[in-house]
Design a protein around this motif. Structure first.
Motif, short mmCIF file in Angstrom:
data_model
loop_
_atom_site.label_atom_id
_atom_site.label_comp_id
_atom_site.label_asym_id
_atom_site.label_seq_id
_atom_site.Cartn_x
_atom_site.Cartn_y
_atom_site.Cartn_z
N THR A 66 0.84 -1.24 0.02
CA THR A 66 -0.07 -0.10 -0.17
C THR A 66 0.76 1.40 -0.02
OG1 THR A 66 -0.07 0.02 2.29
CG2 THR A 66 -1.75 -1.22 1.43
N VAL A 67 0.33 2.55 -0.44
CA VAL A 67 1.02 3.58 -0.41
C VAL A 67 1.39 4.06 0.97
CG1 VAL A 67 0.84 6.21 -0.77
CG2 VAL A 67 -0.05 4.57 -2.49
N ASP A 68 0.57 3.58 1.90
CA ASP A 68 0.87 3.92 3.64
C ASP A 68 2.09 3.06 3.84
OD1 ASP A 68 -1.22 5.64 3.76
OD2 ASP A 68 -2.43 4.14 4.64
N ASP A 105 0.37 6.70 -8.29
CA ASP A 105 0.11 5.58 -7.67
C ASP A 105 1.20 4.48 -7.71
OD1 ASP A 105 0.08 4.27 -10.23
OD2 ASP A 105 -2.01 4.63 -10.34
N LYS A 106 1.21 3.62 -7.03
CA LYS A 106 2.42 2.79 -6.85
C LYS A 106 2.74 2.01 -8.14
CE LYS A 106 -0.18 -1.56 -5.62
NZ LYS A 106 -0.32 -2.58 -4.64
N PHE A 158 4.74 11.74 -1.67
CA PHE A 158 4.42 10.65 -2.45
C PHE A 158 3.54 11.21 -3.80
CE2 PHE A 158 1.96 7.19 -4.49
CZ PHE A 158 3.01 6.29 -4.63
N TYR A 159 2.57 11.63 -3.59
CA TYR A 159 1.57 12.02 -4.55
C TYR A 159 1.92 13.37 -5.24
CZ TYR A 159 -1.99 8.50 -2.93
OH TYR A 159 -2.40 7.36 -2.74
N GLY A 207 6.24 12.07 3.53
CA GLY A 207 4.93 12.11 3.94
C GLY A 207 4.13 11.58 2.69
N ARG A 208 2.64 11.44 2.98
CA ARG A 208 1.90 10.91 1.89
C ARG A 208 1.67 11.62 0.83
NH1 ARG A 208 -1.94 6.59 1.73
NH2 ARG A 208 -3.77 7.30 0.53
N VAL A 261 5.25 4.93 2.14
CA VAL A 261 5.66 6.28 2.77
C VAL A 261 6.39 6.06 4.17
CG1 VAL A 261 4.07 7.64 1.49
CG2 VAL A 261 3.42 6.75 3.72
N GLU A 262 5.83 5.22 4.80
CA GLU A 262 6.47 4.70 6.17
C GLU A 262 7.71 4.27 5.83
OE1 GLU A 262 5.45 1.89 10.06
OE2 GLU A 262 4.11 1.92 8.24
#
Length: 214
Positions: free
Chosen positions: A33-35, A54-55, A48-49, A44-45, A38-39
């Motif tokens: 997942t994106v979460d 998206d991934k 990423f965007y 930060g989320r 980024v972790e």
């Protein structure tokens, strides 16, 4: 200021790319997942965007960055003073050595993660590079190809990507130099010679054909 910003962008993209490769090898692409990305990358989320939709978009960036890294040093490799045989062999050797250095990313790509989009992108890039090389060599030699160079380039790419996919997973017992030599011999002498079904190398090979049997 521009240079600092570019470096920050590069660091962010590299961190996210490395996080994706690690997580895909651990979990598989579809479960990441994106979460989690980024972790793992410690960004930060929103960051990423700011860079990726998206991934899947991130995975394609990993492919292009890997290819660009190889392209940056190709002129020096191709211009190396290694003689006619070495010039043909060095780019292929560099491809395998580069894949060895970037093994985790190559494994993700060549396994077809992300519904095969990354693998298609990778294959397309290699095919275009191969086509450029074949066209350049034909122009320099002043010859007309007997088979359309698009066919030659795609056939060569399919063989190389297939062997690379098998080799990069390990367990073959072959070094980058050894697998390169085998591919070059296969390309120069032909499938029948490589299989041991023919004694005579193909026309134009690096070996002299053996005398006829009596």
């Amino acid at each position: 200021m521009k240079v600092i910003e570019d470096r920050r962008v590069r660091r962010t993209r590299s961190a996210l790319g490395a996080a994706l490769v690690e997580l895909v090898l651990e979990k598989g692409f579809h479960t990441v997942t994106v979460d989690q990305l980024v972790e793992r990358a410690d960004v930060g989320r929103a960051t990423f965007y700011a860079h990726y939709r998206d991934k899947e978009d991130l995975l394609v960036w990993v492919v292009r960055d890997l290819a660009l890294d190889r392209v940056r040093v190709m002129p020096a490799v191709e211009q190396a003073d290694a003689g006619a045989e070495g010039i043909a062999e060095l780019p292929l050797l560099h491809l395998f050595q580069h894949a060895e250095r970037e093994r985790p990313a190559c494994q993700v790509i060549l396994r077809g993660e992300g519904d095969g989009r990354a693998l298609r992108e990778f294959t397309e890039i290699i095919g275009e590079l191969a086509g450029d090389v074949f066209r350049s060599r034909c122009r320099q030699a002043g010859v007309q190809p007997r088979v359309p160079l698009e066919v030659v380039a795609r056939a060569w790419t399919g063989e190389v990507v297939g062997v690379l996919s098998w080799w990069i997973e390990g367990g073959t017992g072959l070094s980058a130099a050894e697998v390169t030599r085998h591919l070059c011999d296969y390309s120069a002498y032909g499938r029948m010679w490589a299989s041991g079904l023919s004694d005579a190398p193909a026309l134009g090979s690096r070996e002299a054909a053996p005398p006829p049997r009596t």
